[in-house]
Design a protein around this motif. Sequence first.
Motif, mmCIF file in Angstrom:
data_model
loop_
_atom_site.group_PDB
_atom_site.id
_atom_site.type_symbol
_atom_site.label_atom_id
_atom_site.label_comp_id
_atom_site.label_asym_id
_atom_site.label_seq_id
_atom_site.Cartn_x
_atom_site.Cartn_y
_atom_site.Cartn_z
ATOM 1 N N UNK A 137 0.851 -1.190 0.000
ATOM 2 C CA UNK A 137 0.000 0.000 0.000
ATOM 3 C C UNK A 137 0.893 1.250 0.000
ATOM 4 N N UNK A 138 0.518 2.284 -0.755
ATOM 5 C CA UNK A 138 1.354 3.493 -0.799
ATOM 6 C C UNK A 138 1.645 4.080 0.576
ATOM 7 N N UNK A 284 -7.828 3.716 6.373
ATOM 8 C CA UNK A 284 -7.747 4.974 5.616
ATOM 9 C C UNK A 284 -6.733 4.759 4.492
ATOM 10 N N UNK A 285 -7.105 4.019 3.459
ATOM 11 C CA UNK A 285 -6.125 3.530 2.490
ATOM 12 C C UNK A 285 -5.451 4.596 1.644
ATOM 13 N N UNK A 305 -3.022 13.017 1.959
ATOM 14 C CA UNK A 305 -3.710 12.151 1.003
ATOM 15 C C UNK A 305 -2.715 11.750 -0.086
ATOM 16 N N UNK A 306 -2.599 10.446 -0.307
ATOM 17 C CA UNK A 306 -1.639 9.949 -1.284
ATOM 18 C C UNK A 306 -2.292 9.577 -2.604
ATOM 19 N N UNK A 321 -8.053 6.057 -5.670
ATOM 20 C CA UNK A 321 -7.743 5.290 -4.461
ATOM 21 C C UNK A 321 -7.131 3.933 -4.776
ATOM 22 N N UNK A 322 -6.157 3.567 -3.994
ATOM 23 C CA UNK A 322 -5.460 2.289 -4.071
ATOM 24 C C UNK A 322 -6.189 1.289 -3.180
#
Length: 381
Positions: A137-138, A284-285, A305-306, A321-322
């Motif tokens: 995950x990022x 919170x991905x 936020x990524x 979103x990832x």
Amino acid sequence: MQTIRFGIIGCGLMGREFASAAARWLHLTESRARPEIVGVCDTNEALMGWFSTHLPNLKQTTTDFRELLANPDIDAIYCAVPHSLHADFYPQIVAAGKHLLGEKPFGMDAGQNATITKAIADHPGVLVRCSSEMPYFPGAQRVIEFVRSGAVGDILEVESAFLHSSDLNPDKKINWKRIASVNGDYGCMGDLGMHVCHVPLRLGWKPSSVHASLVNRVTDRPDDKGNMVPCDTWDNATITGSVEMPGGTFPLVLKTWRIAPGESNTWSLRVLGMKGSALFTTKSPRQWQYMHYEAGGAQAWQVEDLGYQSLFPAITGGIFEFGFADAIQQMWAAFIDELAGGDARGFPCATPAEAADHHAILNAALASGRTGQVQDVEYSQ
């Protein structure tokens, strides 16, 4: 682009996830090679029908995994079978010269893991890795980068957790993961332990001793016929390890819970330090949290936020979103990049050495949970 031909042993949930990831390989924009699934194996013939329907290049279906190993057109194997079969299947796979991505925990116990480790050492030309997708995950990668940069300073505590809630229902039917003779005496630690140990071990945080609290709250579950049968595996494990580092000793808390009210499939990593702290959770991905601290300064968490910022670049726009399926594909991209001569962009899948180290931790935790005493961790290397 190079094609690596795969066989799948075990056509259940994770076998289908790999097939899905392979089918949408065009999602990745920079890949040295691509997987092609040409053979599948399962003792349940009905499970192979899905693969036959959806994989146009599938050429072999069999109930005997040895037939896959004898197939010269297969380069590598993904093996997802119950823990009790690992020590039988994995050595045969590497002896056949097939590269292997195997499901955790690489053996039902430390003894079986040693058998697998020796087989791998006897075949150095075969690439072997252990499945562990959550660190891709990022947000998890940002926490790892934060630590590697030195931003944390002296560490106060690390917590790595994997929390489920499904076993909160006492009427849930039993399956092999709840039966010690198939899952192993580790219970929840065997199935979830690599998930919580992967990043700590990768960052060099090997506890010298552990104290574990093990809980078996639901001791009986219904079988397929409605009969109540023993559920003799640990439901929850909370392990506190002592990690010795140049800046001082700190606690490493590892949680593998199958009964975690309100949780679904939550993986989290939290690192607290004297100079900086960082946190990521799959609840919170698209975000991660971090804090930089200076003496006498403010103690303020920042949230970033990524979006979609994956290790291996993909077509998805950065504002989106990832998710879990993306993490699976990123893990596979890392494995295939290594097979094609790359370095997995600096974050390879879990190694056999890391799998052996996590067995050492779980073995000590099992002893601690049974005795109530702190146990030294006896690493094999």
